[in-house]
Design an enzyme around this catalytic site. Structure first.
Site, mmCIF file in Angstrom:
data_model
loop_
_atom_site.group_PDB
_atom_site.id
_atom_site.type_symbol
_atom_site.label_atom_id
_atom_site.label_comp_id
_atom_site.label_asym_id
_atom_site.label_seq_id
_atom_site.Cartn_x
_atom_site.Cartn_y
_atom_site.Cartn_z
ATOM 1 N N SER A 1 0.858 -1.190 0.000
ATOM 2 C CA SER A 1 0.000 0.000 0.000
ATOM 3 C C SER A 1 0.888 1.232 0.000
ATOM 4 C CB SER A 1 -0.889 0.012 1.241
ATOM 5 O OG SER A 1 -1.410 1.310 1.407
ATOM 6 N N HIS B 1 -1.231 -1.370 -4.283
ATOM 7 C CA HIS B 1 -2.493 -0.996 -3.617
ATOM 8 C C HIS B 1 -2.516 0.517 -3.443
ATOM 9 C CE1 HIS B 1 -6.001 -1.881 -1.085
ATOM 10 N NE2 HIS B 1 -5.569 -0.920 -0.274
ATOM 11 N N ASP C 1 -4.713 3.694 -2.090
ATOM 12 C CA ASP C 1 -5.785 4.056 -1.157
ATOM 13 C C ASP C 1 -6.323 5.457 -1.430
ATOM 14 O OD1 ASP C 1 -6.052 1.819 0.664
ATOM 15 O OD2 ASP C 1 -3.979 2.244 1.245
ATOM 16 N N MET D 1 -9.084 8.292 -0.319
ATOM 17 C CA MET D 1 -9.939 8.687 0.814
ATOM 18 C C MET D 1 -10.543 10.055 0.535
ATOM 19 S SD MET D 1 -7.433 7.623 3.920
ATOM 20 C CE MET D 1 -6.614 6.014 3.947
ATOM 21 N N HIS E 1 -8.357 1.178 -4.042
ATOM 22 C CA HIS E 1 -9.279 0.958 -2.918
ATOM 23 C C HIS E 1 -9.977 2.285 -2.648
ATOM 24 C CE1 HIS E 1 -9.616 -0.044 1.674
ATOM 25 N NE2 HIS E 1 -10.785 0.005 1.086
ATOM 26 N N MET F 1 -12.156 4.463 -0.726
ATOM 27 C CA MET F 1 -12.829 4.700 0.560
ATOM 28 C C MET F 1 -13.555 6.031 0.427
ATOM 29 S SD MET F 1 -9.709 3.377 2.929
ATOM 30 C CE MET F 1 -8.542 3.581 1.599
ATOM 31 N N MET G 1 -11.592 -5.510 5.416
ATOM 32 C CA MET G 1 -10.786 -4.551 6.186
ATOM 33 C C MET G 1 -10.481 -5.157 7.556
ATOM 34 S SD MET G 1 -10.122 -1.975 4.328
ATOM 35 C CE MET G 1 -9.158 -1.197 5.629
ATOM 36 N N GLY H 1 -9.071 4.419 6.956
ATOM 37 C CA GLY H 1 -8.808 5.853 7.088
ATOM 38 C C GLY H 1 -7.356 6.181 7.393
ATOM 39 N N PHE H 2 -6.639 5.245 7.988
ATOM 40 C CA PHE H 2 -5.266 5.534 8.395
ATOM 41 C C PHE H 2 -4.404 4.277 8.253
ATOM 42 C CE2 PHE H 2 -8.144 8.329 10.596
ATOM 43 C CZ PHE H 2 -7.568 9.578 10.380
ATOM 44 N N ASP I 1 -6.761 -6.270 4.370
ATOM 45 C CA ASP I 1 -6.113 -4.950 4.341
ATOM 46 C C ASP I 1 -6.179 -4.303 5.722
ATOM 47 O OD1 ASP I 1 -5.193 -2.403 3.733
ATOM 48 O OD2 ASP I 1 -6.901 -1.861 2.462
HETATM 49 C C1 DX5 Z 1 -6.383 1.853 5.542
HETATM 50 C C2 DX5 Z 1 -5.926 1.518 4.139
HETATM 51 C C3 DX5 Z 1 -4.855 0.514 4.112
HETATM 52 C C4 DX5 Z 1 -3.580 0.994 4.775
HETATM 53 C C5 DX5 Z 1 -2.767 -0.193 5.143
HETATM 54 O O1 DX5 Z 1 -7.466 2.707 5.505
HETATM 55 O O2 DX5 Z 1 -6.997 0.990 3.391
HETATM 56 O O3 DX5 Z 1 -4.593 0.039 2.799
HETATM 57 O O4 DX5 Z 1 -2.817 1.822 3.949
HETATM 58 O O5 DX5 Z 1 -1.689 0.244 5.892
HETATM 59 P P1 DX5 Z 1 -1.031 -0.667 7.030
HETATM 60 O O6 DX5 Z 1 -0.550 -1.922 6.355
HETATM 61 O O7 DX5 Z 1 0.060 0.180 7.561
HETATM 62 O O8 DX5 Z 1 -2.127 -0.994 8.042
HETATM 63 ZN ZN ZN Z 2 -6.504 -0.059 1.439
#
Ligand code: DX5
Ligand code: ZN
Length: 222
Positions: free
Chosen positions: A10, A35, A37, A39, A68, A70, A139, A144-145, A177
């Site tokens: 990611s 991956h 992300d 948001m 992904h 979100m 998930m 979110g983080f 994830d």
């Molecule tokens: C969270 C994201 C993840 C995140 C994974 O909201 O969807 O893809 O970046 O990061 P780690 O592996 O650090 O939990």
């Molecule tokens: Zn993700």
């Protein structure tokens, strides 16, 4: 049932001042997917990256881009992400009225279709639409983080989904994830996951090649 194990770094955890170099490094280190992300500050309480960054990433890697989303109203943005070069898109079940319809739309656009579920979301609606999907994303943190701890109850959810899919004779990818590290990949694989997203678990270590190899070996040992 035999299925390929895929490691998906990611890039949320990459050094954004050197994003191109970071992606080349994980590609050379054996990553299977990138991956990505997205948001929106509404569906999740954070903002990240979007279409122009994905288009830029597309120009520097041949790896499939695993977007992904979100975000609320994901159907409004599918075409833009496909045009920018996404190969696989996950939308969240929590913001999709008709999962089958959005999955069909993704396939019409020529990409692989996936639906993601949050830790508190029942997988029933997604399983019911599984024949129209190429992947389900579970998930294992609240989205979110990056950098949060893996929620152990996710293992039971992965197991339930994989069993239901097998019962229906469907061999979808099952992606996990959030909080994935070398030391919990085997547990997630044993529960039925075969696509492993890892942000801080890969970019937080100096040697990406060794980390990805260790994740792959752990998944194979399950
Ligand atoms: C969270 C994201 C993840 C995140 C994974 O909201 O969807 O893809 O970046 O990061 P780690 O592996 O650090 O939990
Ligand atoms: Zn993700």
């Amino acid at each position: 049932m035999q299925r390929a194990c895929k490691i998906a770094p990611s890039i949320l955890a990459a050094d954004f001042t050197r994003l191109g170099e970071e992606i080349r490094r994980v590609e050379q280190a054996g990553a299977d997917l990138i991956h990505f992300d997205v948001m929106d500050g509404h569906f999740v309480p954070n903002l990240s990256i979007g279409v122009p960054v994905l288009a830029a990433v597309r120009t520097i890697t041949k790896l499939p881009l695993d977007a992904h989303l979100m975000i609320e109203e994901p159907e409004r943005y599918l075409e833009a992400f496909v045009k920018a070069g996404a190969n696989l898109i996950s939308v969240h079940a929590e913001v999709c009225g008709d999962i089958t319809a959005i999955a069909r739309r993704m396939r019409e656009l020529g990409i692989r279709a996936s639906v993601a579920i949050n830790p508190e979301t029942d997988p029933g609606r997604v399983i019911a639409a599984a024949a129209h999907l190429d992947m389900i994303l579970v998930m294992s943190v609240h989205p979110g983080f990056g950098g949060q701890g893996f929620i152990p109850e996710s293992l039971e959810k992965l197991r339930t989904i994989r069993l239901e899919l097998e019962r229906r004779g469907l061999n979808l990818d099952l992606e996990v994830d959030g909080g994935i590290k070398v030391d919990n990949v085997a547990m997630a694989a044993d529960a039925g996951a075969n696509v492993f997203v890892s942000g801080s678990g890969i970019f937080g270590h100096g040697d990406y090649k060794e980390t990805i190899a260790r994740m792959r070996a752990a998944a194979a040992s399950a």
